[in-house]
Design a protein around this motif. Structure first.
Motif, mmCIF file in Angstrom:
data_model
loop_
_atom_site.group_PDB
_atom_site.id
_atom_site.type_symbol
_atom_site.label_atom_id
_atom_site.label_comp_id
_atom_site.label_asym_id
_atom_site.label_seq_id
_atom_site.Cartn_x
_atom_site.Cartn_y
_atom_site.Cartn_z
ATOM 1 N N ALA A 167 0.892 -1.043 0.012
ATOM 2 C CA ALA A 167 0.049 -0.091 0.118
ATOM 3 C C ALA A 167 0.836 1.340 -0.026
ATOM 4 O O ALA A 167 0.394 2.276 -0.646
ATOM 5 C CB ALA A 167 -0.734 0.089 1.199
ATOM 6 N N THR A 168 2.170 1.223 0.671
ATOM 7 C CA THR A 168 2.852 2.546 1.071
ATOM 8 C C THR A 168 4.261 2.626 -0.016
ATOM 9 O O THR A 168 4.660 3.735 -0.203
ATOM 10 C CB THR A 168 3.114 2.553 2.528
ATOM 11 N N HIS A 169 4.423 1.587 -0.469
ATOM 12 C CA HIS A 169 5.773 1.536 -1.180
ATOM 13 C C HIS A 169 6.088 0.886 -2.474
ATOM 14 O O HIS A 169 6.924 0.568 -3.034
ATOM 15 C CB HIS A 169 6.923 0.524 -0.241
ATOM 16 N N ALA A 228 1.727 -0.810 -7.014
ATOM 17 C CA ALA A 228 0.479 -1.984 -7.123
ATOM 18 C C ALA A 228 -0.842 -1.498 -6.683
ATOM 19 O O ALA A 228 -0.749 -0.877 -5.698
ATOM 20 C CB ALA A 228 0.839 -3.443 -6.546
ATOM 21 N N PRO A 229 -1.833 -1.971 -7.448
ATOM 22 C CA PRO A 229 -3.165 -1.236 -6.778
ATOM 23 C C PRO A 229 -3.648 -1.932 -5.405
ATOM 24 O O PRO A 229 -3.263 -3.070 -5.067
ATOM 25 C CB PRO A 229 -4.364 -1.687 -7.940
ATOM 26 N N THR A 260 10.833 -4.585 -5.131
ATOM 27 C CA THR A 260 9.548 -4.131 -5.712
ATOM 28 C C THR A 260 9.152 -2.463 -5.921
ATOM 29 O O THR A 260 8.312 -2.131 -6.378
ATOM 30 C CB THR A 260 8.442 -4.943 -5.361
ATOM 31 N N GLU A 261 9.781 -1.917 -4.929
ATOM 32 C CA GLU A 261 9.411 -0.617 -4.776
ATOM 33 C C GLU A 261 9.628 0.413 -5.930
ATOM 34 O O GLU A 261 8.500 0.758 -6.172
ATOM 35 C CB GLU A 261 10.218 0.037 -3.650
ATOM 36 N N PRO A 262 10.568 0.315 -6.679
ATOM 37 C CA PRO A 262 10.846 1.301 -8.017
ATOM 38 C C PRO A 262 9.955 0.457 -9.152
ATOM 39 O O PRO A 262 10.062 1.146 -10.164
ATOM 40 C CB PRO A 262 12.266 1.441 -8.117
ATOM 41 N N TRP A 305 3.718 -1.137 -11.905
ATOM 42 C CA TRP A 305 2.595 -1.731 -11.212
ATOM 43 C C TRP A 305 2.568 -3.181 -11.462
ATOM 44 O O TRP A 305 2.327 -4.197 -10.896
ATOM 45 C CB TRP A 305 1.440 -0.985 -11.299
ATOM 46 N N TRP A 306 2.742 -3.414 -12.798
ATOM 47 C CA TRP A 306 2.301 -4.793 -13.518
ATOM 48 C C TRP A 306 3.549 -5.587 -13.064
ATOM 49 O O TRP A 306 3.367 -6.837 -12.640
ATOM 50 C CB TRP A 306 2.290 -4.707 -14.735
#
Length: 371
Positions: free
Chosen positions: A273-275, A278-279, A332-334, A337-338
């Protein structure tokens, strides 16, 4: 929470499975002396076990709803900063340790069904009390009560599982765990809708639904047959297990490794949610990876783990899997989204595979090393 799961077994090993060297004899003896509802050759052959499966599944479905959304409920609905949430969870976990051992003794001596039913009722009340939390102090108090009840519930449930598990206890536990995770995956899907809404009303509905599930489970447990208390062996000292250093070391390391479960249930939703990009609905979807793999593979993963060497190998593989999975999640942070969604699925699947190995290996070692 997870370390208490390991430590809860320490003083009750003599009343439970016993050493693996005597497994064949103890199982034959149990089959001769136990009443028919307790001694069963398989889960499907025990008519009373349907109540046990229903209890596990109903609780897991609603717990799955809450566990996926708990971290966001604490931060976004109650409004607590992450540091306070972490401090409250840590305090509650330590407090919960004090309930496991004495409740385990009471369940063995007084009958596990009655004690388990009482802990479920307390869990329901404690969970419902979360809707009244408005600040850090009330959060810690309610969370400590919840964790005390949860730890006590695990300790009271263990004798029930032993009583209904029959001669193949390891496989029976794996079977139950698969059912529990199937129900939990259904709960995770429901949580995804609430997370997408991201409103206090949606979060409160999840909390109250979880509270009601405990009350429903208590009603189901009431329909289960009474299990006779377990006599304390004359040669068993109160602190016998605490004098066995090898058992203590294995229990401590096992408890530390179970922290990965907390990462997947509490830290991962916050991370998504914060980093990441992704939806938000993907938080609920990602919660399907762990229970889905457990449903499919847990029973198979327990096969072949039947001695100290195979159990040790399984736990070593689990440690490597945890390391790889957490490293994948951290990258996954940078990502767009996919791509983040793809890597997060892999990052959740790899430690889940390790969890399967750890579950089988730690259960075997507890039976072998128990004094």
């Amino acid at each position: 929470t997870d370390s208490s799961r390991a430590l809860a077994h320490l003083p009750r090993v003599r009343a439970g499975v016993g050493r693996r060297a005597n497994r064949g004899e103890s199982h034959r003896t149990r089959s001769r002396v136990s009443p028919s509802p307790i001694a069963c050759s398989s889960p499907s052959q025990n008519t009373t076990d349907s109540s046990g499966r229903a209890t596990h599944c109903r609780s897991a479905a609603c717990s799955g709803v809450f566990m996926v959304s708990a971290a966001l409920f604490f931060t976004r609905s109650i409004g607590l900063p992450l540091a306070q949430v972490g401090a409250g969870l840590g305090t509650a976990a330590v407090v919960g340790l004090f309930a496991a051992i004495p409740v385990g003794h009471v369940a063995d001596r007084r009958g596990p069904r009655e004690v388990y039913r009482l802990t479920l009722l307390i869990q329901g009340v404690a969970m419902a009390a979360l809707v009244l939390v408005r600040g850090f102090l009330s959060f810690v108090l309610v969370l400590c009560l919840t964790e005390l009840a949860t730890s006590a519930s695990r300790s009271a449930r263990s004798p029930l599982v032993r009583g209904f598990g029959g001669p193949n206890l390891t496989r029976y536990r794996a079977y139950l765990r698969s059912l529990v995770n199937l129900a939990g995956s259904i709960g995770a899907v429901a949580a995804g809708f609430a997370l997408q809404l991201d409103t206090r009303a949606a979060y409160l509905a999840l909390v109250l639904g979880n509270a009601l599930s405990y009350l429903a489970c208590a009603a189901i447990v009431s329909a289960m047959p009474h299990l006779p208390p377990v006599d304390r062996p004359a040669q068993a000292g109160r602190w016998t297990a605490l004098k066995d250093r090898s058992y203590l070391v294995v229990s401590l390391l096992d408890g530390l490794m179970w922290i990965q479960g907390t990462v997947l249930t509490f830290a991962l939703p916050l991370w998504i949610a914060t980093h990441t990009h992704a939806p938000r609905w993907f938080i609920g979807a990602s919660g399907l990876v762990n229970p889905g793999l457990v449903v499919i593979l847990q029973v198979r993963a327990s096969c072949g783990v039947d001695d100290a060497a195979s159990a040790s190998r399984a736990i070593r593989r689990a440690g490597v899997a945890f390391l790889i999975g957490m490293a994948l999640i951290a990258t996954t942070e940078p990502m767009p989204w996919w791509l983040a969604m793809v890597v997060l699925v892999a990052g959740g699947g790899v430690p889940t595979t390790g969890e399967l190995w750890q579950t089988a290996g730690s259960a075997e070692l507890r039976g072998l090393l128990g004094p």
